[in-house]
Design a protein around this motif. Structure first.
Motif, mmCIF file in Angstrom:
data_model
loop_
_atom_site.group_PDB
_atom_site.id
_atom_site.type_symbol
_atom_site.label_atom_id
_atom_site.label_comp_id
_atom_site.label_asym_id
_atom_site.label_seq_id
_atom_site.Cartn_x
_atom_site.Cartn_y
_atom_site.Cartn_z
ATOM 1 N N ASN A 197 16.770 40.265 7.452
ATOM 2 C CA ASN A 197 18.278 40.395 7.595
ATOM 3 C C ASN A 197 18.836 39.266 8.717
ATOM 4 N N GLU A 198 17.784 39.178 9.690
ATOM 5 C CA GLU A 198 18.127 38.097 10.940
ATOM 6 C C GLU A 198 18.052 36.918 10.046
ATOM 7 N N LYS A 199 17.145 36.385 9.197
ATOM 8 C CA LYS A 199 17.120 35.102 8.410
ATOM 9 C C LYS A 199 18.266 34.841 7.663
ATOM 10 N N PHE A 200 18.588 36.102 6.891
ATOM 11 C CA PHE A 200 19.954 35.749 6.144
ATOM 12 C C PHE A 200 21.166 35.658 7.026
ATOM 13 N N ALA A 201 21.279 36.524 8.187
ATOM 14 C CA ALA A 201 22.534 36.521 9.168
ATOM 15 C C ALA A 201 22.585 34.995 9.436
ATOM 16 N N SER A 202 21.594 34.347 10.038
ATOM 17 C CA SER A 202 21.487 32.882 10.508
ATOM 18 C C SER A 202 21.837 31.997 9.682
ATOM 19 N N LYS A 203 21.440 32.221 8.315
ATOM 20 C CA LYS A 203 21.791 31.146 7.192
ATOM 21 C C LYS A 203 23.318 31.114 7.065
ATOM 22 N N GLU A 204 23.738 32.741 7.020
ATOM 23 C CA GLU A 204 25.156 32.788 6.798
ATOM 24 C C GLU A 204 25.948 31.960 7.959
ATOM 25 N N LEU A 205 25.693 32.086 9.223
ATOM 26 C CA LEU A 205 26.322 31.752 10.371
ATOM 27 C C LEU A 205 26.405 30.328 10.224
ATOM 28 N N GLN A 206 25.140 29.641 9.749
ATOM 29 C CA GLN A 206 25.011 28.122 9.410
ATOM 30 C C GLN A 206 26.095 27.797 8.627
ATOM 31 N N TYR A 207 26.172 28.392 7.651
ATOM 32 C CA TYR A 207 27.193 27.929 6.351
ATOM 33 C C TYR A 207 28.520 27.948 6.874
ATOM 34 N N PHE A 208 28.811 29.053 7.599
ATOM 35 C CA PHE A 208 30.423 29.393 7.969
ATOM 36 C C PHE A 208 30.704 28.254 9.105
ATOM 37 N N ILE A 209 30.057 28.065 9.911
ATOM 38 C CA ILE A 209 30.190 27.043 11.050
ATOM 39 C C ILE A 209 30.099 25.762 10.475
ATOM 40 N N GLU A 210 29.514 25.487 9.357
ATOM 41 C CA GLU A 210 29.784 24.189 8.819
ATOM 42 C C GLU A 210 31.125 24.189 7.949
ATOM 43 N N GLN A 211 31.508 25.105 7.276
ATOM 44 C CA GLN A 211 32.462 25.071 6.671
ATOM 45 C C GLN A 211 33.845 25.024 7.462
#
Length: 67
Positions: free
Chosen positions: A44-58
């Motif tokens: 869940n933490e791995k998924f959350a960090s990837k989601e955070l990365q994606y949305f910050i870049e977007q």
């Protein structure tokens, strides 16, 4: 399959990050900032960090590596 709750969280995170657009210093998509997660991160933490990365870049155009 995403649940209603996870979709709501993603939308909430996206909207919050969008409010910071332009406030994360970066040059040509690079930044000195990183997203930090523990070495023993849960799935869940791995998924959350990837989601955070994606949305910050977007929202900002800045790619923040995960450390």
């Amino acid at each position: 399959m995403k649940t209603m709750e996870s979709s709501t969280i993603c939308i909430s995170i996206r909207d919050k990050i969008a409010s910071y657009a332009g406030k994360i210093p970066y040059v040509c998509g690079n930044s000195d900032y990183v997203i930090v997660r523990p070495n023993n991160a849960t799935e869940n933490e791995k998924f959350a960090s990837k989601e955070l990365q994606y949305f910050i870049e977007q929202a900002t155009g800045a790619f923040l590596p995960i450390a």
